[in-house]
Design a protein around this motif. Structure first.
Motif, PDB file in Angstrom:
ATOM      1  N   ARG A 160       0.810  -1.208   0.000  1.00 49.96           N
ATOM      2  CA  ARG A 160       0.000   0.000   0.000  1.00 49.96           C
ATOM      3  C   ARG A 160       0.851   1.269   0.000  1.00 49.96           C
ATOM      4  N   HIS A 161       2.002   1.260   0.671  1.00 53.02           N
ATOM      5  CA  HIS A 161       2.806   2.482   0.725  1.00 53.02           C
ATOM      6  C   HIS A 161       3.283   2.883  -0.662  1.00 53.02           C
ATOM      7  N   ALA A 162       3.657   1.910  -1.475  1.00 52.53           N
ATOM      8  CA  ALA A 162       4.062   2.203  -2.853  1.00 52.53           C
ATOM      9  C   ALA A 162       2.877   2.763  -3.643  1.00 52.53           C
ATOM     10  N   LEU A 163       1.689   2.242  -3.390  1.00 47.29           N
ATOM     11  CA  LEU A 163       0.487   2.756  -4.055  1.00 47.29           C
ATOM     12  C   LEU A 163       0.234   4.207  -3.663  1.00 47.29           C
ATOM     13  N   ALA A 219       2.375   6.435  -2.610  1.00 45.16           N
ATOM     14  CA  ALA A 219       3.405   7.292  -3.204  1.00 45.16           C
ATOM     15  C   ALA A 219       3.119   7.524  -4.687  1.00 45.16           C
ATOM     16  N   ARG A 220       2.706   6.486  -5.399  1.00 41.16           N
ATOM     17  CA  ARG A 220       2.389   6.634  -6.818  1.00 41.16           C
ATOM     18  C   ARG A 220       1.195   7.560  -7.021  1.00 41.16           C
ATOM     19  N   ASP A 277       0.812  10.172   3.613  1.00 47.01           N
ATOM     20  CA  ASP A 277      -0.150   9.686   4.608  1.00 47.01           C
ATOM     21  C   ASP A 277      -1.552  10.213   4.326  1.00 47.01           C
ATOM     22  N   ASP A 278      -1.660  11.487   3.912  1.00 49.77           N
ATOM     23  CA  ASP A 278      -2.963  12.041   3.547  1.00 49.77           C
ATOM     24  C   ASP A 278      -3.554  11.309   2.345  1.00 49.77           C
ATOM     25  N   THR A 279      -2.688  10.972   1.400  1.00 51.52           N
ATOM     26  CA  THR A 279      -3.138  10.235   0.227  1.00 51.52           C
ATOM     27  C   THR A 279      -3.674   8.868   0.637  1.00 51.52           C
ATOM     28  N   GLY A 280      -2.958   8.184   1.516  1.00 46.52           N
ATOM     29  CA  GLY A 280      -3.425   6.892   2.019  1.00 46.52           C
ATOM     30  C   GLY A 280      -4.723   7.016   2.785  1.00 46.52           C
ATOM     31  N   TYR A 281      -4.844   8.076   3.580  1.00 50.02           N
ATOM     32  CA  TYR A 281      -6.079   8.335   4.326  1.00 50.02           C
ATOM     33  C   TYR A 281      -7.248   8.510   3.364  1.00 50.02           C
ATOM     34  N   MET A 282      -7.060   9.299   2.309  1.00 48.43           N
ATOM     35  CA  MET A 282      -8.139   9.523   1.351  1.00 48.43           C
ATOM     36  C   MET A 282      -8.507   8.229   0.622  1.00 48.43           C
ATOM     37  N   LEU A 283      -7.502   7.493   0.181  1.00 42.72           N
ATOM     38  CA  LEU A 283      -7.776   6.253  -0.559  1.00 42.72           C
ATOM     39  C   LEU A 283      -8.466   5.206   0.311  1.00 42.72           C
TER      40      LEU A 283
END
Length: 165
Positions: A50-53, A55-56, A82-88
């Motif tokens: 997920r972290h690579a996702l 970042a992409r 982290d904000d991107t991961g939160y949104m996704l």
């Protein structure tokens, strides 16, 4: 040792191993039942790198926003990985708001005339996001009322959650 075993020829050393898997399964099923009863159903997600996702998706969002920054007076993308991961994951549950697809996701602005923030960010597939970026006018003019209502409900949920973050 044989006097204390549950069954004849039962190896006592493996007893601690037998209890953990059913216990973890029971906890997972209990959580599922409780969230369903509470009216807050969970949606299991595929977890893989997920972290690579994140970042992409953040990098692609930065590329999308590069063209839009002049309209709002400079760089507007203030979303960390982290904000991107939160949104996704937390807001969009790893699915496109338009089609429900879980592959090749991208974040983009929901309303093109507002700056990019977590309360104006929608998850779509890359192709849906490319089409969305080209529309002019309000999203209500281009999407069905069900999709608009769904997106607005999730964005309102994010506004509520962001008060507690």
């Amino acid at each position: 040792p044989g006097d204390f075993s549950v069954l004849p020829d039962f190896r006592v050393r493996i007893v601690p191993v037998l209890g953990t898997m059913p216990a973890m399964f029971g906890i997972a099923m209990g959580t599922r039942v409780l969230t369903e009863l509470a009216g807050f159903p969970t949606e299991p997600m595929a977890i893989k790198s997920r972290h690579a996702l994140y970042a992409r998706v953040q990098r692609e969002l930065g590329n999308r926003e590069k063209d839009r920054t002049a309209e709002f007076g400079g760089p507007q993308l203030r979303m960390s990985t982290d904000d991107t991961g939160y949104m996704l994951d937390e807001i969009w549950r790893g699915k496109s708001a338009v089609s429900g697809v879980t592959d090749k996701l991208a974040l983009t602005r929901w309303r093109r005339d507002l700056p990019m923030t977590t309360s104006n960010c929608v998850c779509m597939t890359k192709s849906e996001a490319d089409k969305h970026d080209k529309i002019s006018g309000a999203p209500e003019d281009h999407y069905s009322p069900e999709i608009v209502e769904f997106v607005e409900q999730r964005l309102n949920e994010e506004k509520h959650i962001s008060k507690m973050r």
